[in-house]
Design a protein around this motif. Structure first.
Motif: not given
Length: 183
Positions: A52-74
């Motif tokens: 999420a931090e790495m994408m900020k300079p590109y204007g991307m909003t990346a919301d962290v929704v969890g620590d477990e793989p699969g939570q964003a996919a869900f």
């Protein structure tokens, strides 16, 4: 790309990394071709915060929704169900409206009805009121199904909506809430 279930994502992440590196599960919630890099994405997994931090300079909003793989996919999967469900429901409403030569009226009223409140207020109301009003709504929807079938229309979603309300009624949600809509 199709959103995958959390267990499938978790298995792939473990296999791909073999205990090395930081996995990031990304769910794209915007139209890439329309938004470019300024899309909204949800991320999860051990490397989510760093990503999420790495994408900020590109204007991307990346919301962290969890620590477990699969939570964003869900979350992406459920967002798809919500968005595609709204589209399918709109068609289910507009086809019979067309048969009654009332597409403009039905569309205008639906928009007027929905625009009275924000989307979040509408969704919150739709999540709380059915629990109390499920028995009455089950009966109303059963009657509407008969009316739509009389028009020669197969009300697939209307039946499913009725069945959800019936399930709520059968679970006793009205009684559990003392017939009072929660705040």
């Amino acid at each position: 790309m199709v959103a995958r279930s959390p267990p499938a994502v978790k298995q792939r992440a473990q296999k791909a990394l073999g205990g090395h590196g930081e996995y990031v599960d990304v769910g794209v919630l915007d139209n890439i071709s329309a938004q470019g890099p300024r899309i909204l994405v949800v991320v999860a997994g051990p490397g989510a915060r760093r990503f999420a931090e790495m994408m900020k300079p590109y204007g991307m909003t990346a919301d962290v929704v969890g620590d477990e793989p699969g939570q964003a996919a869900f979350l992406k999967m459920m967002s798809n169900v919500f968005a595609k469900g709204i589209a399918a429901l709109a068609f289910e409403v507009m086809v019979p409206a067309q048969r009654m030569n009332m597409t403009d009226q039905v569309f205008q009223y639906a928009i007027k009805y929905l625009d009275r409140f924000s989307l979040s207020e509408n969704v919150t109301t739709r999540l709380t009121h059915p629990a109390v009003h499920a028995p009455r709504r089950t009966q109303e929807l059963t009657e509407i199904i008969g009316d739509l079938e009389a028009l020669g229309f197969d009300p697939v979603l209307t039946r499913a909506i009725r069945d959800v309300h019936k399930r709520l009624a059968d679970l006793g949600t009205r009684e559990a809430l003392n017939a009072t809509v929660p705040d």
